[in-house]
Design a protein around this motif. Structure first.
Motif, PDB file in Angstrom:
ATOM      1  N   PHE A 130       0.786  -1.073  -0.060  1.00 17.37           N
ATOM      2  CA  PHE A 130       0.324   0.082  -0.263  1.00 17.37           C
ATOM      3  C   PHE A 130       0.562   0.945  -0.344  1.00 17.37           C
ATOM      4  O   PHE A 130       1.904   1.188   0.517  1.00 17.37           O
ATOM      5  N   PRO A 131       0.349   2.416  -0.380  1.00 21.43           N
ATOM      6  CA  PRO A 131      -0.805   2.314  -0.955  1.00 21.43           C
ATOM      7  C   PRO A 131      -1.186   1.663  -2.623  1.00 21.43           C
ATOM      8  O   PRO A 131       0.243   1.734  -3.019  1.00 21.43           O
ATOM      9  N   ALA A 132      -2.419   1.445  -3.020  1.00 19.36           N
ATOM     10  CA  ALA A 132      -2.887  -0.036  -3.968  1.00 19.36           C
ATOM     11  C   ALA A 132      -3.721   1.209  -4.860  1.00 19.36           C
ATOM     12  O   ALA A 132      -4.538   1.431  -3.976  1.00 19.36           O
ATOM     13  N   MET A 133      -3.620   0.826  -5.950  1.00 20.50           N
ATOM     14  CA  MET A 133      -4.325   0.808  -6.646  1.00 20.50           C
ATOM     15  C   MET A 133      -5.485  -0.515  -7.630  1.00 20.50           C
ATOM     16  O   MET A 133      -4.451  -1.106  -7.889  1.00 20.50           O
ATOM     17  N   ALA A 134      -6.706  -0.553  -7.388  1.00 12.84           N
ATOM     18  CA  ALA A 134      -6.978  -1.908  -8.455  1.00 12.84           C
ATOM     19  C   ALA A 134      -8.069  -1.309  -9.372  1.00 12.84           C
ATOM     20  O   ALA A 134      -8.742  -0.667  -9.260  1.00 12.84           O
ATOM     21  N   LEU A 135      -7.835  -1.590 -10.254  1.00  9.70           N
ATOM     22  CA  LEU A 135      -9.198  -1.511 -11.309  1.00  9.70           C
ATOM     23  C   LEU A 135      -9.911  -3.231 -11.841  1.00  9.70           C
ATOM     24  O   LEU A 135      -9.377  -4.398 -11.801  1.00  9.70           O
ATOM     25  N   VAL A 136     -11.036  -3.149 -10.661  1.00 10.81           N
ATOM     26  CA  VAL A 136     -11.835  -4.015 -10.985  1.00 10.81           C
ATOM     27  C   VAL A 136     -13.247  -4.170 -12.485  1.00 10.81           C
ATOM     28  O   VAL A 136     -13.486  -3.290 -12.376  1.00 10.81           O
ATOM     29  N   LEU A 258      -3.706   7.109 -11.931  1.00 13.67           N
ATOM     30  CA  LEU A 258      -1.953   6.316 -11.262  1.00 13.67           C
ATOM     31  C   LEU A 258      -1.263   7.939 -11.335  1.00 13.67           C
ATOM     32  O   LEU A 258      -0.975   8.351 -10.383  1.00 13.67           O
ATOM     33  N   GLN A 259      -1.908   8.933 -12.016  1.00 12.50           N
ATOM     34  CA  GLN A 259      -0.725  10.278 -12.336  1.00 12.50           C
ATOM     35  C   GLN A 259      -1.872  10.825 -10.910  1.00 12.50           C
ATOM     36  O   GLN A 259      -0.823  11.925 -10.574  1.00 12.50           O
ATOM     37  N   GLN A 260      -3.237  10.851 -10.714  1.00  9.85           N
ATOM     38  CA  GLN A 260      -2.981  11.977  -9.041  1.00  9.85           C
ATOM     39  C   GLN A 260      -2.680  11.119  -8.027  1.00  9.85           C
ATOM     40  O   GLN A 260      -2.841  11.375  -7.796  1.00  9.85           O
ATOM     41  N   TYR A 261      -3.228   9.764  -7.459  1.00  8.20           N
ATOM     42  CA  TYR A 261      -2.932   8.641  -6.724  1.00  8.20           C
ATOM     43  C   TYR A 261      -1.457   7.898  -7.075  1.00  8.20           C
ATOM     44  O   TYR A 261      -1.378   6.849  -7.857  1.00  8.20           O
ATOM     45  N   PRO A 262      -0.155   8.439  -6.516  1.00  8.09           N
ATOM     46  CA  PRO A 262       0.647   7.795  -6.742  1.00  8.09           C
ATOM     47  C   PRO A 262       0.402   6.415  -6.242  1.00  8.09           C
ATOM     48  O   PRO A 262       0.501   6.523  -4.568  1.00  8.09           O
ATOM     49  N   VAL A 263       0.841   4.772  -7.038  1.00 14.04           N
ATOM     50  CA  VAL A 263       0.534   3.983  -5.648  1.00 14.04           C
ATOM     51  C   VAL A 263       2.064   3.228  -5.840  1.00 14.04           C
ATOM     52  O   VAL A 263       2.510   3.004  -6.848  1.00 14.04           O
ATOM     53  N   LYS A 264       1.810   1.539  -5.012  1.00 16.71           N
ATOM     54  CA  LYS A 264       3.060   0.687  -5.339  1.00 16.71           C
ATOM     55  C   LYS A 264       2.710  -0.158  -6.428  1.00 16.71           C
ATOM     56  O   LYS A 264       3.690  -0.437  -7.068  1.00 16.71           O
ATOM     57  N   GLU A 265       1.225  -0.971  -5.842  1.00 14.73           N
ATOM     58  CA  GLU A 265       0.506  -1.384  -6.890  1.00 14.73           C
ATOM     59  C   GLU A 265      -0.895  -1.014  -7.766  1.00 14.73           C
ATOM     60  O   GLU A 265      -1.049  -0.649  -7.087  1.00 14.73           O
ATOM     61  N   LEU A 266      -0.622  -1.748  -9.072  1.00 19.70           N
ATOM     62  CA  LEU A 266      -1.984  -1.584  -9.596  1.00 19.70           C
ATOM     63  C   LEU A 266      -2.398  -3.264  -9.328  1.00 19.70           C
ATOM     64  O   LEU A 266      -1.644  -3.890 -10.353  1.00 19.70           O
ATOM     65  N   ILE A 267      -3.903  -3.251  -9.107  1.00 17.28           N
ATOM     66  CA  ILE A 267      -4.085  -3.975  -9.455  1.00 17.28           C
ATOM     67  C   ILE A 267      -5.069  -4.920 -10.259  1.00 17.28           C
ATOM     68  O   ILE A 267      -5.752  -4.019  -9.828  1.00 17.28           O
ATOM     69  N   LEU A 268      -4.688  -5.417 -11.348  1.00 11.44           N
ATOM     70  CA  LEU A 268      -5.771  -5.599 -12.545  1.00 11.44           C
ATOM     71  C   LEU A 268      -6.852  -6.937 -11.724  1.00 11.44           C
ATOM     72  O   LEU A 268      -6.150  -7.998 -11.578  1.00 11.44           O
ATOM     73  N   ALA A 269      -7.501  -6.968 -11.733  1.00 10.62           N
ATOM     74  CA  ALA A 269      -8.929  -7.941 -10.878  1.00 10.62           C
ATOM     75  C   ALA A 269     -10.489  -7.987 -11.637  1.00 10.62           C
ATOM     76  O   ALA A 269     -10.525  -6.886 -12.064  1.00 10.62           O
TER      77      ALA A 269
END
Ligand code: KG4
Ligand code: ZN
Length: 343
Positions: A130-136, A258-269
Protein backbone atom coordinates in the motif's frame (compact mmCIF):
# COMPACT_ATOMS: atom_id res chain seq x y z
CA UNK A 1 1.47 -23.78 16.89
CA UNK A 2 -2.12 -23.78 15.60
CA UNK A 3 -2.44 -23.36 11.87
CA UNK A 4 -4.30 -20.39 10.38
CA UNK A 5 -6.96 -22.04 8.21
CA UNK A 6 -9.96 -20.24 6.79
CA UNK A 7 -12.92 -22.02 5.23
CA UNK A 8 -14.27 -19.56 2.64
CA UNK A 9 -17.59 -19.38 0.77
CA UNK A 10 -18.56 -17.59 -2.46
CA UNK A 11 -22.09 -17.81 -3.91
CA UNK A 12 -22.82 -14.25 -5.08
CA UNK A 13 -23.68 -15.11 -8.69
CA UNK A 14 -23.43 -18.30 -10.75
CA UNK A 15 -20.48 -20.16 -9.20
CA UNK A 16 -20.78 -22.16 -5.98
CA UNK A 17 -17.31 -22.13 -4.46
CA UNK A 18 -15.72 -23.28 -1.21
CA UNK A 19 -12.01 -23.02 -0.39
CA UNK A 20 -9.55 -23.68 2.41
CA UNK A 21 -6.85 -21.00 2.65
CA UNK A 22 -3.78 -21.15 4.88
CA UNK A 23 -2.19 -17.92 6.19
CA UNK A 24 -4.25 -15.89 3.71
CA UNK A 25 -2.04 -16.70 0.74
CA UNK A 26 -1.88 -20.46 0.24
CA UNK A 27 -4.67 -22.34 -1.50
CA UNK A 28 -5.14 -25.79 0.03
CA UNK A 29 -8.35 -26.27 -1.96
CA UNK A 30 -10.62 -24.13 -4.13
CA UNK A 31 -13.67 -26.05 -5.36
CA UNK A 32 -15.72 -24.18 -7.98
CA UNK A 33 -19.02 -25.66 -9.23
CA UNK A 34 -20.10 -23.60 -12.22
CA UNK A 35 -23.71 -23.34 -13.41
CA UNK A 36 -22.96 -21.69 -16.72
CA UNK A 37 -24.67 -24.43 -18.77
CA UNK A 38 -27.99 -23.90 -16.95
CA UNK A 39 -27.98 -20.17 -17.69
CA UNK A 40 -26.70 -20.32 -21.27
CA UNK A 41 -30.09 -20.97 -22.86
CA UNK A 42 -31.40 -17.78 -21.21
CA UNK A 43 -28.43 -15.68 -22.35
CA UNK A 44 -27.59 -14.58 -18.80
CA UNK A 45 -27.85 -15.55 -15.13
CA UNK A 46 -31.40 -16.33 -13.93
CA UNK A 47 -31.40 -15.55 -10.18
CA UNK A 48 -33.91 -18.23 -9.13
CA UNK A 49 -32.07 -20.92 -11.10
CA UNK A 50 -28.78 -19.78 -9.52
CA UNK A 51 -30.16 -20.12 -5.97
CA UNK A 52 -31.42 -23.64 -6.61
CA UNK A 53 -28.05 -24.72 -7.98
CA UNK A 54 -26.24 -23.25 -4.97
CA UNK A 55 -28.50 -25.23 -2.62
CA UNK A 56 -27.76 -28.46 -4.49
CA UNK A 57 -24.01 -27.87 -4.63
CA UNK A 58 -23.01 -26.21 -1.38
CA UNK A 59 -22.64 -29.20 0.96
CA UNK A 60 -20.89 -31.23 -1.75
CA UNK A 61 -18.43 -28.35 -2.24
CA UNK A 62 -17.74 -28.09 1.52
CA UNK A 63 -16.98 -31.82 1.76
CA UNK A 64 -14.72 -31.69 -1.29
CA UNK A 65 -12.88 -28.57 -0.11
CA UNK A 66 -12.13 -30.08 3.32
CA UNK A 67 -11.11 -33.44 1.86
CA UNK A 68 -8.83 -31.91 -0.76
CA UNK A 69 -7.18 -29.67 1.86
CA UNK A 70 -6.86 -32.72 4.15
CA UNK A 71 -8.33 -30.86 7.12
CA UNK A 72 -11.38 -31.31 9.35
CA UNK A 73 -13.67 -28.74 11.00
CA UNK A 74 -11.62 -28.92 14.19
CA UNK A 75 -8.49 -27.70 12.34
CA UNK A 76 -10.21 -24.49 11.17
CA UNK A 77 -9.51 -20.99 12.51
CA UNK A 78 -12.53 -19.16 11.05
CA UNK A 79 -15.23 -19.17 8.38
CA UNK A 80 -15.38 -16.35 5.80
CA UNK A 81 -18.28 -15.64 3.45
CA UNK A 82 -19.29 -13.23 0.68
CA UNK A 83 -22.39 -11.37 1.93
CA UNK A 84 -22.61 -8.82 -0.92
CA UNK A 85 -22.81 -7.36 -3.48
CA UNK A 86 -24.58 -9.95 -5.62
CA UNK A 87 -27.89 -11.73 -6.14
CA UNK A 88 -29.76 -11.86 -2.86
CA UNK A 89 -31.05 -15.42 -3.17
CA UNK A 90 -27.64 -16.68 -4.25
CA UNK A 91 -25.78 -14.84 -1.47
CA UNK A 92 -28.19 -16.21 1.12
CA UNK A 93 -27.14 -19.81 0.44
CA UNK A 94 -23.46 -19.10 1.16
CA UNK A 95 -24.28 -16.89 4.16
CA UNK A 96 -26.59 -19.55 5.66
CA UNK A 97 -24.06 -22.34 5.12
CA UNK A 98 -21.23 -20.29 6.63
CA UNK A 99 -23.32 -19.23 9.63
CA UNK A 100 -24.38 -22.81 10.27
CA UNK A 101 -20.83 -24.16 10.19
CA UNK A 102 -19.49 -21.28 12.31
CA UNK A 103 -22.22 -21.87 14.90
CA UNK A 104 -21.96 -25.66 14.92
CA UNK A 105 -18.16 -25.65 15.29
CA UNK A 106 -17.85 -22.54 17.42
CA UNK A 107 -15.77 -20.65 14.85
CA UNK A 108 -15.58 -16.89 14.21
CA UNK A 109 -17.62 -15.73 11.20
CA UNK A 110 -16.01 -13.17 8.84
CA UNK A 111 -18.20 -11.08 6.46
CA UNK A 112 -16.48 -10.41 3.12
CA UNK A 113 -17.25 -7.92 0.34
CA UNK A 114 -17.14 -9.67 -3.06
CA UNK A 115 -15.22 -6.80 -4.72
CA UNK A 116 -12.57 -6.90 -2.00
CA UNK A 117 -12.29 -10.59 -2.82
CA UNK A 118 -11.56 -9.91 -6.51
CA UNK A 119 -8.87 -7.39 -5.51
CA UNK A 120 -7.21 -9.67 -2.96
CA UNK A 121 -6.88 -12.50 -5.52
CA UNK A 122 -3.62 -10.61 -6.19
CA UNK A 123 -2.33 -11.95 -2.84
CA UNK A 124 -1.81 -15.30 -4.50
CA UNK A 125 0.75 -13.65 -6.79
CA UNK A 126 2.56 -11.45 -4.29
CA UNK A 127 1.80 -9.51 -1.07
CA UNK A 128 -0.37 -6.43 -1.62
CA UNK A 129 1.65 -3.28 -0.88
CA UNK A 130 0.00 0.00 0.00
CA UNK A 131 -0.98 2.47 -1.18
CA UNK A 132 -2.47 0.39 -3.99
CA UNK A 133 -4.97 0.95 -6.82
CA UNK A 134 -7.25 -1.73 -8.26
CA UNK A 135 -9.08 -1.79 -11.57
CA UNK A 136 -11.94 -4.22 -10.93
CA UNK A 137 -13.68 -5.29 -14.14
CA UNK A 138 -16.29 -8.03 -14.06
CA UNK A 139 -19.76 -8.96 -15.26
CA UNK A 140 -21.34 -6.78 -12.58
CA UNK A 141 -18.70 -4.14 -11.81
CA UNK A 142 -16.27 -1.70 -13.37
CA UNK A 143 -14.50 0.26 -10.65
CA UNK A 144 -11.27 2.02 -9.83
CA UNK A 145 -10.61 1.39 -6.14
CA UNK A 146 -7.94 3.29 -4.22
CA UNK A 147 -6.54 1.54 -1.14
CA UNK A 148 -4.47 3.83 1.09
CA UNK A 149 -3.83 0.99 3.56
CA UNK A 150 -4.81 -2.59 4.25
CA UNK A 151 -8.58 -3.03 4.56
CA UNK A 152 -9.35 0.52 3.36
CA UNK A 153 -11.17 0.99 0.10
CA UNK A 154 -12.23 4.14 -1.70
CA UNK A 155 -14.08 3.92 -5.01
CA UNK A 156 -12.72 6.82 -7.07
CA UNK A 157 -14.43 5.86 -10.34
CA UNK A 158 -17.15 3.50 -11.52
CA UNK A 159 -19.44 2.75 -14.43
CA UNK A 160 -22.47 4.98 -14.81
CA UNK A 161 -24.42 2.24 -16.62
CA UNK A 162 -23.30 -1.21 -17.87
CA UNK A 163 -20.31 -3.07 -16.46
CA UNK A 164 -17.58 -3.94 -18.97
CA UNK A 165 -18.28 -7.70 -18.75
CA UNK A 166 -22.00 -7.11 -19.20
CA UNK A 167 -21.26 -5.16 -22.41
CA UNK A 168 -19.03 -8.03 -23.63
CA UNK A 169 -21.83 -10.52 -22.96
CA UNK A 170 -24.48 -8.39 -24.70
CA UNK A 171 -22.50 -7.68 -27.87
CA UNK A 172 -21.33 -11.31 -27.85
CA UNK A 173 -24.94 -12.39 -28.07
CA UNK A 174 -25.40 -10.23 -31.19
CA UNK A 175 -22.36 -12.01 -32.67
CA UNK A 176 -24.01 -15.37 -31.87
CA UNK A 177 -21.63 -16.28 -29.02
CA UNK A 178 -22.92 -18.21 -26.01
CA UNK A 179 -23.05 -16.58 -22.56
CA UNK A 180 -20.59 -15.64 -21.07
CA UNK A 181 -19.11 -14.23 -24.27
CA UNK A 182 -16.05 -12.30 -23.03
CA UNK A 183 -13.44 -14.97 -23.64
CA UNK A 184 -14.54 -15.67 -27.23
CA UNK A 185 -14.90 -11.96 -28.10
CA UNK A 186 -11.34 -11.52 -26.78
CA UNK A 187 -10.11 -14.37 -29.04
CA UNK A 188 -11.91 -12.98 -32.10
CA UNK A 189 -10.59 -9.50 -31.33
CA UNK A 190 -7.07 -10.82 -31.78
CA UNK A 191 -7.97 -12.06 -35.27
CA UNK A 192 -9.48 -8.77 -36.47
CA UNK A 193 -8.76 -5.05 -36.92
CA UNK A 194 -10.27 -1.94 -35.31
CA UNK A 195 -12.07 -0.76 -38.48
CA UNK A 196 -15.36 0.54 -37.01
CA UNK A 197 -14.01 3.24 -34.72
CA UNK A 198 -16.71 2.89 -32.04
CA UNK A 199 -17.15 5.73 -29.47
CA UNK A 200 -14.81 5.99 -26.43
CA UNK A 201 -17.39 7.34 -23.97
CA UNK A 202 -16.24 9.76 -21.25
CA UNK A 203 -12.63 9.15 -22.24
CA UNK A 204 -11.67 12.81 -22.26
CA UNK A 205 -13.79 13.81 -19.26
CA UNK A 206 -12.06 14.95 -16.11
CA UNK A 207 -13.21 12.10 -13.83
CA UNK A 208 -12.51 8.41 -13.33
CA UNK A 209 -15.96 7.14 -14.32
CA UNK A 210 -16.87 4.82 -17.17
CA UNK A 211 -19.85 4.29 -19.48
CA UNK A 212 -20.31 1.33 -21.80
CA UNK A 213 -23.98 1.46 -22.79
CA UNK A 214 -23.36 3.94 -25.67
CA UNK A 215 -20.66 1.67 -27.05
CA UNK A 216 -22.96 -1.32 -26.76
CA UNK A 217 -25.77 0.55 -28.59
CA UNK A 218 -23.39 1.75 -31.32
CA UNK A 219 -22.26 -1.84 -31.82
CA UNK A 220 -25.80 -3.25 -31.97
CA UNK A 221 -27.02 -0.46 -34.30
CA UNK A 222 -24.10 -1.07 -36.67
CA UNK A 223 -24.89 -4.80 -36.89
CA UNK A 224 -28.67 -4.26 -37.25
CA UNK A 225 -28.23 -1.62 -39.92
CA UNK A 226 -25.98 -3.98 -41.91
CA UNK A 227 -28.59 -6.75 -41.52
CA UNK A 228 -31.31 -4.48 -42.88
CA UNK A 229 -29.38 -3.65 -46.01
CA UNK A 230 -28.33 -7.27 -46.47
CA UNK A 231 -24.67 -6.67 -45.71
CA UNK A 232 -22.56 -9.08 -43.64
CA UNK A 233 -19.92 -7.51 -41.43
CA UNK A 234 -16.69 -9.20 -40.42
CA UNK A 235 -17.23 -10.57 -36.89
CA UNK A 236 -13.54 -10.52 -36.04
CA UNK A 237 -13.27 -6.84 -37.02
CA UNK A 238 -16.40 -6.05 -35.00
CA UNK A 239 -14.92 -7.82 -31.96
CA UNK A 240 -11.56 -6.08 -32.43
CA UNK A 241 -13.24 -2.66 -32.75
CA UNK A 242 -15.37 -3.21 -29.65
CA UNK A 243 -12.40 -4.45 -27.60
CA UNK A 244 -10.21 -1.53 -28.76
CA UNK A 245 -12.84 0.94 -27.48
CA UNK A 246 -13.19 -0.85 -24.11
CA UNK A 247 -9.44 -1.19 -23.62
CA UNK A 248 -8.79 2.46 -24.57
CA UNK A 249 -11.25 3.77 -21.99
CA UNK A 250 -10.18 1.38 -19.21
CA UNK A 251 -6.50 2.12 -19.79
CA UNK A 252 -6.85 5.90 -20.18
CA UNK A 253 -8.89 6.26 -16.97
CA UNK A 254 -6.50 4.01 -15.06
CA UNK A 255 -3.48 6.02 -16.21
CA UNK A 256 -5.25 9.25 -15.18
CA UNK A 257 -5.97 7.73 -11.74
CA UNK A 258 -2.34 6.64 -11.29
CA UNK A 259 -1.15 10.16 -12.13
CA UNK A 260 -3.34 11.60 -9.39
CA UNK A 261 -2.87 8.79 -6.85
CA UNK A 262 0.74 7.55 -6.85
CA UNK A 263 0.67 3.91 -5.69
CA UNK A 264 3.08 1.02 -5.21
CA UNK A 265 0.84 -1.51 -6.96
CA UNK A 266 -1.84 -1.50 -9.63
CA UNK A 267 -3.98 -4.62 -9.34
CA UNK A 268 -6.06 -5.80 -12.30
CA UNK A 269 -8.89 -8.00 -11.03
CA UNK A 270 -12.32 -9.48 -11.85
CA UNK A 271 -13.59 -11.74 -14.64
CA UNK A 272 -12.69 -9.27 -17.44
CA UNK A 273 -9.13 -9.06 -16.04
CA UNK A 274 -8.57 -12.30 -17.97
CA UNK A 275 -8.80 -10.18 -21.15
CA UNK A 276 -5.57 -10.34 -23.14
CA UNK A 277 -6.11 -6.89 -24.63
CA UNK A 278 -6.36 -5.07 -21.30
CA UNK A 279 -3.52 -7.11 -19.76
CA UNK A 280 -1.04 -6.23 -22.48
CA UNK A 281 -2.19 -2.60 -22.73
CA UNK A 282 -1.69 -2.03 -18.99
CA UNK A 283 1.73 -3.70 -19.13
CA UNK A 284 2.61 -1.20 -21.84
CA UNK A 285 1.21 1.84 -19.99
CA UNK A 286 2.89 0.92 -16.69
CA UNK A 287 6.33 1.40 -18.25
CA UNK A 288 5.79 5.13 -17.68
CA UNK A 289 5.28 4.53 -13.92
CA UNK A 290 8.64 3.33 -12.62
CA UNK A 291 7.52 3.08 -8.96
CA UNK A 292 4.22 1.28 -9.63
CA UNK A 293 4.19 -2.47 -10.11
CA UNK A 294 1.42 -4.11 -12.15
CA UNK A 295 -0.06 -7.17 -10.43
CA UNK A 296 -2.33 -9.28 -12.62
CA UNK A 297 -4.69 -11.59 -10.74
CA UNK A 298 -3.88 -15.21 -11.72
CA UNK A 299 -5.99 -16.22 -14.75
CA UNK A 300 -7.62 -19.09 -12.85
CA UNK A 301 -8.66 -16.70 -10.06
CA UNK A 302 -10.06 -13.83 -12.19
CA UNK A 303 -13.58 -15.28 -12.20
CA UNK A 304 -15.63 -15.80 -9.04
CA UNK A 305 -14.04 -18.21 -6.56
CA UNK A 306 -13.84 -18.73 -2.78
CA UNK A 307 -10.02 -18.64 -2.58
CA UNK A 308 -10.12 -14.86 -3.04
CA UNK A 309 -12.72 -14.61 -0.26
CA UNK A 310 -10.39 -16.53 2.07
CA UNK A 311 -7.55 -14.12 1.17
CA UNK A 312 -9.64 -11.17 2.40
CA UNK A 313 -10.96 -13.23 5.31
CA UNK A 314 -7.46 -13.52 6.74
CA UNK A 315 -7.00 -9.72 6.54
CA UNK A 316 -10.32 -9.10 8.29
CA UNK A 317 -9.47 -11.72 10.92
CA UNK A 318 -6.35 -9.72 11.83
CA UNK A 319 -8.46 -6.53 11.92
CA UNK A 320 -11.05 -8.18 14.18
CA UNK A 321 -13.89 -7.76 11.70
CA UNK A 322 -16.42 -10.40 12.68
CA UNK A 323 -20.15 -10.97 12.24
CA UNK A 324 -22.66 -12.79 14.40
CA UNK A 325 -25.62 -15.00 13.54
CA UNK A 326 -27.60 -11.93 12.48
CA UNK A 327 -25.42 -11.54 9.35
CA UNK A 328 -27.65 -11.13 6.31
CA UNK A 329 -27.06 -11.04 2.58
CA UNK A 330 -26.63 -7.46 1.34
CA UNK A 331 -27.13 -7.40 -2.46
CA UNK A 332 -26.16 -3.71 -2.76
CA UNK A 333 -23.23 -3.82 -0.32
CA UNK A 334 -20.86 -0.87 -0.67
CA UNK A 335 -17.35 -0.37 0.61
CA UNK A 336 -17.89 2.00 3.56
CA UNK A 337 -18.20 -0.87 6.00
CA UNK A 338 -14.51 -1.66 5.70
CA UNK A 339 -13.34 1.85 6.54
CA UNK A 340 -16.04 2.23 9.22
CA UNK A 341 -15.00 -0.91 11.03
CA UNK A 342 -11.52 0.56 11.50
CA UNK A 343 -12.75 3.61 13.38
O1 KG4 B 1 -15.95 -11.75 -12.05
P1 KG4 B 1 -16.83 -12.62 -12.87
O2 KG4 B 1 -16.52 -14.10 -12.96
O3 KG4 B 1 -18.31 -12.52 -12.37
C1 KG4 B 1 -18.84 -11.34 -11.84
O4 KG4 B 1 -18.64 -11.08 -10.62
O5 KG4 B 1 -19.44 -10.61 -12.66
O6 KG4 B 1 -16.87 -11.98 -14.35
C2 KG4 B 1 -17.57 -12.60 -15.42
C3 KG4 B 1 -17.45 -11.71 -16.65
C4 KG4 B 1 -18.37 -12.12 -17.78
O7 KG4 B 1 -19.08 -10.98 -18.23
C5 KG4 B 1 -17.41 -12.63 -18.88
O8 KG4 B 1 -17.89 -12.45 -20.20
C6 KG4 B 1 -16.20 -11.78 -18.60
O9 KG4 B 1 -16.11 -11.73 -17.19
N1 KG4 B 1 -14.94 -12.32 -19.18
C7 KG4 B 1 -14.18 -11.67 -20.11
C8 KG4 B 1 -13.08 -12.51 -20.40
N2 KG4 B 1 -13.20 -13.64 -19.65
C9 KG4 B 1 -14.34 -13.50 -18.89
N3 KG4 B 1 -14.36 -10.47 -20.68
C10 KG4 B 1 -13.43 -10.09 -21.59
N4 KG4 B 1 -12.36 -10.82 -21.94
C11 KG4 B 1 -12.14 -12.05 -21.38
N5 KG4 B 1 -11.07 -12.77 -21.72
ZN1 ZN C 1 -17.22 -11.37 -9.36
Amino acid sequence: MARNLILAFETSCDETSVAVIEDGNQILSNVVATQIKSHQRFGGVVPEVASRHHIEQITICVKEALAEAQVTYSDLTAVAVTYGPGLVGALLIGVTAAKTIAWAHNLPLIPVNHIAGHIYAARFVQPVEFPAMALVVSGGHTELVYMPAENQFEIIGETRDDAAGEAYDKIGRVLGINYPAGKTVDEWAHEGQDTFNFPRAMDKEDNFDFSFSGLKSAFINTVHHADQIGETLNSQDLAASFQAAVVDVLADKTVKALQQYPVKELILAGGVAANRGIRSRLQQELKAFSTTELVLAPLALCGDNAAMIGAVGEVLYRHNVFADASLNANPGLEFEWAADSER
